[in-house]
Design a protein around this motif. Structure first.
Motif, PDB file in Angstrom:
ATOM      1  N   ASN A 103      32.042  25.469  30.783  1.00 22.60           N
ATOM      2  CA  ASN A 103      31.942  25.909  32.178  1.00 22.60           C
ATOM      3  C   ASN A 103      33.309  26.088  32.815  1.00 22.60           C
ATOM      4  OD1 ASN A 103      29.177  25.957  32.056  1.00 22.60           O
ATOM      5  ND2 ASN A 103      28.897  23.981  33.053  1.00 22.60           N
ATOM      6  N   LYS A 107      34.389  29.686  34.375  1.00 21.47           N
ATOM      7  CA  LYS A 107      34.789  29.796  35.783  1.00 21.47           C
ATOM      8  C   LYS A 107      36.190  30.382  35.900  1.00 21.47           C
ATOM      9  CE  LYS A 107      32.046  25.918  37.440  1.00 21.47           C
ATOM     10  NZ  LYS A 107      32.123  24.554  38.007  1.00 21.47           N
ATOM     11  N   LEU A 112      36.267  32.119  39.480  1.00 22.49           N
ATOM     12  CA  LEU A 112      35.516  31.259  40.392  1.00 22.49           C
ATOM     13  C   LEU A 112      36.280  29.966  40.626  1.00 22.49           C
ATOM     14  CD1 LEU A 112      31.946  31.617  38.834  1.00 22.49           C
ATOM     15  CD2 LEU A 112      32.808  32.725  40.897  1.00 22.49           C
ATOM     16  N   PRO A 113      36.142  29.384  41.820  1.00 22.04           N
ATOM     17  CA  PRO A 113      36.779  28.082  42.051  1.00 22.04           C
ATOM     18  C   PRO A 113      36.141  26.992  41.196  1.00 22.04           C
ATOM     19  CG  PRO A 113      35.696  28.900  44.055  1.00 22.04           C
ATOM     20  CD  PRO A 113      35.486  29.909  42.994  1.00 22.04           C
ATOM     21  N   ARG A 114      36.899  25.936  40.916  1.00 23.70           N
ATOM     22  CA  ARG A 114      36.405  24.848  40.062  1.00 23.70           C
ATOM     23  C   ARG A 114      35.177  24.169  40.639  1.00 23.70           C
ATOM     24  NH1 ARG A 114      41.273  21.037  39.012  1.00 23.70           N
ATOM     25  NH2 ARG A 114      39.530  19.722  38.372  1.00 23.70           N
ATOM     26  N   CYS A 115      35.061  24.155  41.977  1.00 26.12           N
ATOM     27  CA  CYS A 115      33.937  23.455  42.606  1.00 26.12           C
ATOM     28  C   CYS A 115      32.659  24.295  42.645  1.00 26.12           C
ATOM     29  CB  CYS A 115      34.317  23.027  44.025  1.00 26.12           C
ATOM     30  SG  CYS A 115      34.718  24.410  45.101  1.00 26.12           S
ATOM     31  N   SER A 116      32.719  25.552  42.249  1.00 24.43           N
ATOM     32  CA  SER A 116      31.540  26.420  42.306  1.00 24.43           C
ATOM     33  C   SER A 116      30.630  26.187  41.099  1.00 24.43           C
ATOM     34  CB  SER A 116      31.966  27.887  42.345  1.00 24.43           C
ATOM     35  OG  SER A 116      32.561  28.242  41.121  1.00 24.43           O
ATOM     36  N   THR A 117      29.434  26.746  41.189  1.00 22.74           N
ATOM     37  CA  THR A 117      28.519  26.694  40.053  1.00 22.74           C
ATOM     38  C   THR A 117      28.447  28.082  39.427  1.00 22.74           C
ATOM     39  OG1 THR A 117      26.589  27.229  41.386  1.00 22.74           O
ATOM     40  CG2 THR A 117      27.129  24.892  41.125  1.00 22.74           C
ATOM     41  N   CYS A 120      25.653  31.642  40.392  1.00 23.05           N
ATOM     42  CA  CYS A 120      25.851  32.873  41.150  1.00 23.05           C
ATOM     43  C   CYS A 120      26.453  33.980  40.287  1.00 23.05           C
ATOM     44  CB  CYS A 120      26.727  32.616  42.369  1.00 23.05           C
ATOM     45  SG  CYS A 120      28.355  31.982  41.958  1.00 23.05           S
TER      46      CYS A 120
END
Length: 136
Positions: A103, A107, A112-117, A120
């Motif tokens: 993951n 990401k 994507l930012p590290r805190c995102s899932t 999306c």
């Protein structure tokens, strides 16, 4: 009496010599064999972790855009990982650690930012991106 194991015993096959699984886990037809399940789990988990990290580093070092890196992962690396996961018994904690490694790379490649899932960015139901399995 048959209750003790001679760890120094070796077996000869032709001109070669096999290792005793009571000393070190051995790989046969893709599956790790050992004298106790925990040794086989550990050997399979460390082998798969090394394989995934090496493959992700190779993909990451390629000079292609991030979305192509995710395509390479989903169409080449993930299917090969499913074979290893199907053949070897691997602890759930190792799978969780491998999921986080994958993951993190996905990401990064998708920006994507590290805190995102990833929900999306990845189409619903597309299992090529997943390392998740059910445990019964």
């Amino acid at each position: 009496n048959g209750s003790s194991v001679d760890k120094s015993a070796t077996f000869r096959l032709g001109t070669g010599e096999t290792t005793n699984i009571s000393r070190n886990p051995s790989k046969f037809l893709g599956k790790f064999l050992a004298h106790c399940p925990s040794a086989a789990y550990s050997a399979a988990g460390s082998s798969l972790t090394t394989k995934i990290q090496s493959a992700l580093n190779n993909i990451d070092s390629s000079n292609v855009r991030g979305e192509y890196k995710t395509w390479i992962y989903s169409h080449y690396l993930a299917p090969s990982l499913h074979f290893h996961l199907a053949v070897n018994a691997i602890k759930k904690t190792t799978i969780t650690r491998l999921q986080s490694i994958v993951n993190r790379s996905l990401k990064s490649w998708l920006g994507l930012p590290r805190c995102s899932t990833l929900c999306c960015a990845i189409p619903s139901g597309d299992l090529r991106y997943s390392l998740s399995f059910s445990y019964g």
